[in-house]
Scaffold this active site. Sequence first.
Site, PDB file in Angstrom:
ATOM      1  N   LYS A 112      41.651  41.070  45.074  1.00 21.11           N
ATOM      2  CA  LYS A 112      40.987  42.341  44.775  1.00 21.11           C
ATOM      3  C   LYS A 112      41.831  43.205  43.829  1.00 21.11           C
ATOM      4  O   LYS A 112      41.313  44.036  43.102  1.00 21.11           O
ATOM      5  CB  LYS A 112      40.704  43.133  46.062  1.00 21.11           C
ATOM      6  CG  LYS A 112      39.873  42.410  47.114  1.00 21.11           C
ATOM      7  CD  LYS A 112      38.391  42.466  46.832  1.00 21.11           C
ATOM      8  CE  LYS A 112      37.544  41.956  47.993  1.00 21.11           C
ATOM      9  NZ  LYS A 112      37.795  40.567  48.397  1.00 21.11           N
TER      10      LYS A 112
HETATM   11  C1  PLP Z   1      37.051  39.419  48.665  1.00 18.50           C
HETATM   12  C2  PLP Z   1      37.708  38.110  48.916  1.00 18.50           C
HETATM   13  C3  PLP Z   1      37.034  36.886  48.715  1.00 18.50           C
HETATM   14  C4  PLP Z   1      35.583  36.811  48.314  1.00 18.50           C
HETATM   15  O1  PLP Z   1      35.357  37.239  47.002  1.00 18.50           O
HETATM   16  P1  PLP Z   1      33.876  37.631  46.520  1.00 18.50           P
HETATM   17  O2  PLP Z   1      34.049  38.153  45.155  1.00 18.50           O
HETATM   18  O3  PLP Z   1      33.386  38.644  47.500  1.00 18.50           O
HETATM   19  O4  PLP Z   1      33.081  36.368  46.578  1.00 18.50           O
HETATM   20  C5  PLP Z   1      37.734  35.706  48.923  1.00 18.50           C
HETATM   21  N1  PLP Z   1      39.017  35.728  49.334  1.00 18.50           N
HETATM   22  C6  PLP Z   1      39.686  36.874  49.540  1.00 18.50           C
HETATM   23  C7  PLP Z   1      41.096  36.822  50.022  1.00 18.50           C
HETATM   24  C8  PLP Z   1      39.062  38.108  49.335  1.00 18.50           C
HETATM   25  O5  PLP Z   1      39.745  39.242  49.558  1.00 18.50           O
END
Ligand code: PLP
Length: 496
Positions: A112
Amino acid sequence: MELVYKSTRNEQDVVTASQAILKGLADDGGLFVPERIPKLDKSLEELAQKDYQGVAYEVMKQYLTDFTEEELKQCIAKAYDKKFDTDKIAPIKEADGVYYLELFHGATIAFKDMALSILPHLLITSAKKNHVKNEIVILTATSGDTGKAALAGFADVEGTSIIVFYPKNGVSNVQEKQMVTQKGANTKVVGIHGNFDDAQSGVKAIFGDKELAKRMLQKGYQFSSANSINIGRLVPQIVYYVYSYTRLLKEGTIKKDEKINIVVPTGNFGNILAAYYAKNMGVPIKKLICASNENKVLFDFFKTGTYNKNRKFILTSSPSMDILISSNLERLIYKIAGNNAKICKQLMSSLKNEGVYQLTDEMEEQLEDFYGGYASEEETIQTIKKVYDKTGYVIDTHTAVAAGVYYDYKEETNDMTKTLVASTASPYKFARSVMSAIDKQKYELMEDFELMDELSKVSGVKVPNAIEEIRLAPVLHNLVCEKDKMKETVEMILGL
Ligand SMILES: *Cc1c(COP(=O)(O)O)cnc(C)c1O
């Protein structure tokens, strides 16, 4: 050439990129999409000569056409700096013939950060461009990870402030510690007596409160969200797929025009959608492999053409993927409907009212870019152990879902195409699950920070700063409120 954005649910409203970033969601509840997916205007060989920031500029300028070169370069420079613990920003590690794209070298050691470190700068630049003089107040509900990444991104960014609500007894110790030790005079963290859904509905109600919005304006404030559907989060995520292809090219791992597969552990469908956009921009990608955990709505969708969220919600060891409504999928639906907002709107209202929708045969045919797979809890744990035993490389639970799905895919298809796995979190972020996958008995009774030191021993990777920082950091936030007092808490914080 100017690229404008439309809602996935109506043809009429057209906005610029900066307006789409400011608004987040379209007025009709749809998502903003570019009227077309632009192509790269430099060759991949040329891009291979640039660093992360250079590639970021070349990709993002194609989408954010109302930003000047200087504005965009400044946003990029402020985002991808020493907050990342490597100059490569997103390095690639090879293990057992698989290429792991590590997206966890930012402030909160999860992917993120890749978007949330630049979103605040895109947002304040967008505000300036549109003559918005108010202070932007970011309001977020979090189940743990997004909240911290948003706090770290917005901390001390002038012209913004951020309030994060989290379920007081619903996040891990490490997650809570990460949030309540957040520095920055413009940050506020509030625990609520309630669960994540309560926090989420509370935030939604505050966003929808017109009377409050009016009083905010009088004081020079306006709300915005750091939600994953904002194109200001999607566009920065396209960058690392272009970048990683050019690194493989530069190192000689792949030849010019050679296709690769990309596997993405998926929740909201944002990260994999970014890879799909990269493919449409001209990156040679064969299959986009969508990996789900036991909440396998997307696996069923790719298999049957029916999206059905009417099922039991399962808590797994990859909590950031525990999602039944993948909100960014709407952008794919819009595209495979032939950029048809009417069809998209119909399907989305069916999802809202019945919890299910069915693609037409024509739409289903256009899903051949994708392969859907899922990994059970057992398989996820076994994959962590298998990769570790074979290579000494330690992956987190989310990445292990993707790796597990990829091993299955390879066995099923015999496809020997070189493959990149999006590695979305540092194993340190999920140390308990990871260490117990490696040796349950040995690590079961250890405390959190003891486990971190053990993880460092088994992986040979130094404990990241994000973890070291919270070991001894003082608690700076101790606000707690009842779940029906969130609005009053916001009013108190903003002095309304
Ligand atoms: C948010 C997240 C995901 C999923 O990503 P999306 O864009 O929602 O598909 C996968 N792994 C981690 C560690 C995340 O924080």
